[in-house]
Design a protein around this motif. Structure first.
Motif, PDB file in Angstrom:
ATOM      1  N   VAL A 396       0.722  -1.273  -0.040  1.00  0.00           N
ATOM      2  CA  VAL A 396       0.174  -0.085   0.119  1.00  0.00           C
ATOM      3  C   VAL A 396       0.863   1.156   0.167  1.00  0.00           C
ATOM      4  CG1 VAL A 396      -1.557   1.546   1.239  1.00  0.00           C
ATOM      5  CG2 VAL A 396      -2.175  -1.098   1.060  1.00  0.00           C
ATOM      6  N   GLU A 397       1.958   1.216   0.796  1.00  0.00           N
ATOM      7  CA  GLU A 397       2.648   2.598   0.907  1.00  0.00           C
ATOM      8  C   GLU A 397       3.500   2.539  -0.467  1.00  0.00           C
ATOM      9  OE1 GLU A 397       2.785   4.541   3.327  1.00  0.00           O
ATOM     10  OE2 GLU A 397       1.057   3.302   4.293  1.00  0.00           O
ATOM     11  N   ILE A 398       4.152   1.568  -1.168  1.00  0.00           N
ATOM     12  CA  ILE A 398       4.915   1.585  -2.117  1.00  0.00           C
ATOM     13  C   ILE A 398       3.908   2.196  -3.440  1.00  0.00           C
ATOM     14  CG2 ILE A 398       5.715   0.024  -4.392  1.00  0.00           C
ATOM     15  CD1 ILE A 398       6.920  -1.600  -2.010  1.00  0.00           C
ATOM     16  N   ASP A 399       2.680   1.681  -3.449  1.00  0.00           N
ATOM     17  CA  ASP A 399       1.598   2.091  -4.399  1.00  0.00           C
ATOM     18  C   ASP A 399       1.282   3.620  -4.365  1.00  0.00           C
ATOM     19  OD1 ASP A 399      -0.400   1.308  -6.545  1.00  0.00           O
ATOM     20  OD2 ASP A 399      -1.764   1.922  -5.192  1.00  0.00           O
ATOM     21  N   ASP A 400       1.098   4.064  -2.749  1.00  0.00           N
ATOM     22  CA  ASP A 400       0.740   5.481  -2.574  1.00  0.00           C
ATOM     23  C   ASP A 400       1.887   6.190  -3.301  1.00  0.00           C
ATOM     24  OD1 ASP A 400      -1.645   4.846  -1.370  1.00  0.00           O
ATOM     25  OD2 ASP A 400      -0.930   5.135   0.568  1.00  0.00           O
ATOM     26  N   ASP A 401       3.155   5.681  -3.022  1.00  0.00           N
ATOM     27  CA  ASP A 401       4.443   6.635  -3.537  1.00  0.00           C
ATOM     28  C   ASP A 401       4.292   6.747  -4.888  1.00  0.00           C
ATOM     29  OD1 ASP A 401       5.346   6.911  -0.898  1.00  0.00           O
ATOM     30  OD2 ASP A 401       6.770   5.353  -0.804  1.00  0.00           O
ATOM     31  N   TRP A 402       3.737   5.635  -5.396  1.00  0.00           N
ATOM     32  CA  TRP A 402       3.651   5.552  -7.107  1.00  0.00           C
ATOM     33  C   TRP A 402       2.777   6.730  -7.535  1.00  0.00           C
ATOM     34  CZ3 TRP A 402       4.191  -0.363  -8.306  1.00  0.00           C
ATOM     35  CH2 TRP A 402       5.464  -0.804  -8.191  1.00  0.00           C
ATOM     36  N   GLN A 403       1.768   6.537  -6.950  1.00  0.00           N
ATOM     37  CA  GLN A 403       0.460   7.343  -7.521  1.00  0.00           C
ATOM     38  C   GLN A 403       0.854   8.842  -7.151  1.00  0.00           C
ATOM     39  OE1 GLN A 403      -1.731   5.548  -9.123  1.00  0.00           O
ATOM     40  NE2 GLN A 403      -0.436   3.852  -8.467  1.00  0.00           N
ATOM     41  N   ALA A 404       1.603   9.242  -6.191  1.00  0.00           N
ATOM     42  CA  ALA A 404       1.782  10.715  -5.697  1.00  0.00           C
ATOM     43  C   ALA A 404       2.827  11.221  -6.835  1.00  0.00           C
ATOM     44  CB  ALA A 404       2.365  10.575  -4.429  1.00  0.00           C
ATOM     45  N   SER A 405       3.798  10.276  -7.353  1.00  0.00           N
ATOM     46  CA  SER A 405       4.851  10.706  -8.244  1.00  0.00           C
ATOM     47  C   SER A 405       4.562  11.255  -9.340  1.00  0.00           C
ATOM     48  CB  SER A 405       5.975   9.629  -8.230  1.00  0.00           C
ATOM     49  OG  SER A 405       6.728  10.063  -9.229  1.00  0.00           O
ATOM     50  N   THR A 406       5.051  12.289  -9.875  1.00  0.00           N
ATOM     51  CA  THR A 406       4.829  12.852 -11.264  1.00  0.00           C
ATOM     52  C   THR A 406       5.520  11.884 -12.281  1.00  0.00           C
ATOM     53  OG1 THR A 406       6.534  14.384 -11.168  1.00  0.00           O
ATOM     54  CG2 THR A 406       4.261  14.862 -10.325  1.00  0.00           C
TER      55      THR A 406
END
Length: 418
Positions: A396-406
């Motif tokens: 979940v944390e990895i996916d959150d970081d991916w979604q927040a990245s441009t």
């Protein structure tokens, strides 16, 4: 008064400094009276009251007008409150979350209000829950959990709260694993093994993971499953679950040659081409090399095949490689002819995407290495549920970081088409 010093006093000071609320303001006066009369017994009520004040003032700023104020510049209207329970350092409290509605005729430009404090709190609660889950997984007792939480300033954590936090985390992670999916153009699959104690016996179980490359070129963790092995039935169940959640539009499956995956992939995604990971192929080829001298050069020779400008040239270079090894290493030559073409599917895709699509490193490095780093100290999980809980929380944390990245993992499909 530690909780007040850590949480309430800074918030009260902020309200006074930012919004000009003096000590005689009715809201703050009532808050201080509550603390004066009841002391620490009223800490939870004081925390909720202070947060309610902050959220109401934030709503006024968002709307550009105070409650009942007439203003032509307001962006919307106050629309009551909705109750929400929060687990805080002062215990579980119920706060009144302010709601808004648009000005008639301006609905298209209206932005609904949600307090920043709750957005930050959601992330913080997830971090606390993940910590509790990690401690639970490692067999930490409730008494030791409370000791750790006390060091963090959370002195009122009870055994019931620990159990509730774990249950809430499980529910959140279950919802994340079952969330709806959409168009996934590239599907990357992988598996690793962890040790789990089942029925008094330590067994190796497979952790199956799936990452998708979306049409805009970004990565997303699609799902995770803990299975007794990599048998076809488990891979098929995992792929079926992704399809049932709405995964569609897959144009390429990328993975290593995992046991059971080939048949499961053909059954669930029969028309989708498969790209076998070139990195793992090269490692496998080295293991099939009969001599040390062959081991040293086979990797470079395969690199020339991978880096060919087009599929026809790659096929030609592979044919030359097979002819070179056939006289002295017929078994290696046969293996190359059977397996290496499975790593050349990527040539059917745009050159701008080939470098990232020819291996499964998009899932190996950020996910598998992180899972390994966080699970190696545990060694043996008490059950499959605890393994799934910890791995899901990390993903979940990895996916959150991916979604927040441009940043994008691949050029978007529409960019490649142009």
């Amino acid at each position: 008064m530690q909780v007040f010093d850590l949480c309430l006093q800074p918030l009260v000071t902020h309200l006074q400094d930012t919004h000009g609320l003096d000590r005689h303001n009715p809201a703050l006066t009532g808050l201080m009276d509550l603390l004066t009369q009841h002391g620490t017994d009223a800490m939870a009520q004081a925390f909720a009251a202070t947060l309610n004040i902050a959220m109401r003032l934030e709503r006024e700023q968002h709307l550009g007008a105070a409650e009942h104020e007439r203003s032509a510049d307001r962006t919307g209207y106050a629309n009551g409150f909705s109750p929400k329970q929060l687990d805080t350092p002062a215990g579980r409290v119920t706060v009144a979350v302010p709601k808004t509605r648009p000005v008639p005729g301006r609905g298209e430009s209206f932005e609904p209000f949600f307090p920043q404090a709750l957005e930050r709190g959601s992330r913080a609660c997830r971090a606390v829950n993940a910590t509790l889950a990690a401690m639970y997984v490692q067999g930490v007792s409730t008494r030791d959990v409370k000791a750790v939480m006390t060091e963090l300033g959370l002195e009122n954590i009870t055994s019931a709260q620990v159990s509730r936090a774990t249950a809430e985390l499980d529910e959140e992670l279950r919802a994340w694993r079952g969330r709806p999916l959409g168009t996934v153009e590239r599907l990357i699959l992988d598996a690793r093994y962890e040790k789990v104690r089942e029925g008094g016996v330590v067994r190796d179980v497979a952790v199956l993971t799936a990452v998708g490359i979306l049409p805009n070129g970004s990565r997303s963790v699609l799902g995770i499953s803990v299975a007794l092995s990599e048998a076809e039935v488990h891979w098929r169940d995992f792929l079926d679950s992704l399809v049932a959640r709405g995964m569609r539009g897959v144009e390429l499956v990328n993975s290593d040659d995992h046991a059971g995956l080939a048949e499961a992939r053909k059954a669930v995604l029969p028309a989708v081409p498969w790209q076998r990971c070139q990195f793992h192929l090269a490692n496998n080829a080295i293991h099939h090399a009969p001599t040390a001298a062959t081991c040293e050069k086979i990797g470079k020779q395969l690199g020339q095949v991978w880096n060919a400008p087009a599929r026809a040239e790659a096929d030609r270079r592979l044919a030359d490689l097979i002819d070179e090894h056939e006289p002295k290493s017929p078994r290696l030559a046969k293996w190359l002819g059977k397996n290496v073409p499975e790593g050349l599917t990527v040539f059917a895709f745009p050159p701008a995407q080939r470098k990232k699509l020819r291996t499964s490193n998009g899932i190996e490095r950020p996910i598998q290495q992180e899972l390994k780093r966080r699970t190696r100290k545990i060694r043996v999980f008490p059950n499959a549920e605890s393994l799934l809980r910890l791995c899901s929380a990390l993903l979940v944390e990895i996916d959150d970081d991916w979604q927040a990245s441009t940043r994008r993992y691949l050029p978007a499909s529409e960019e490649v088409a142009r």
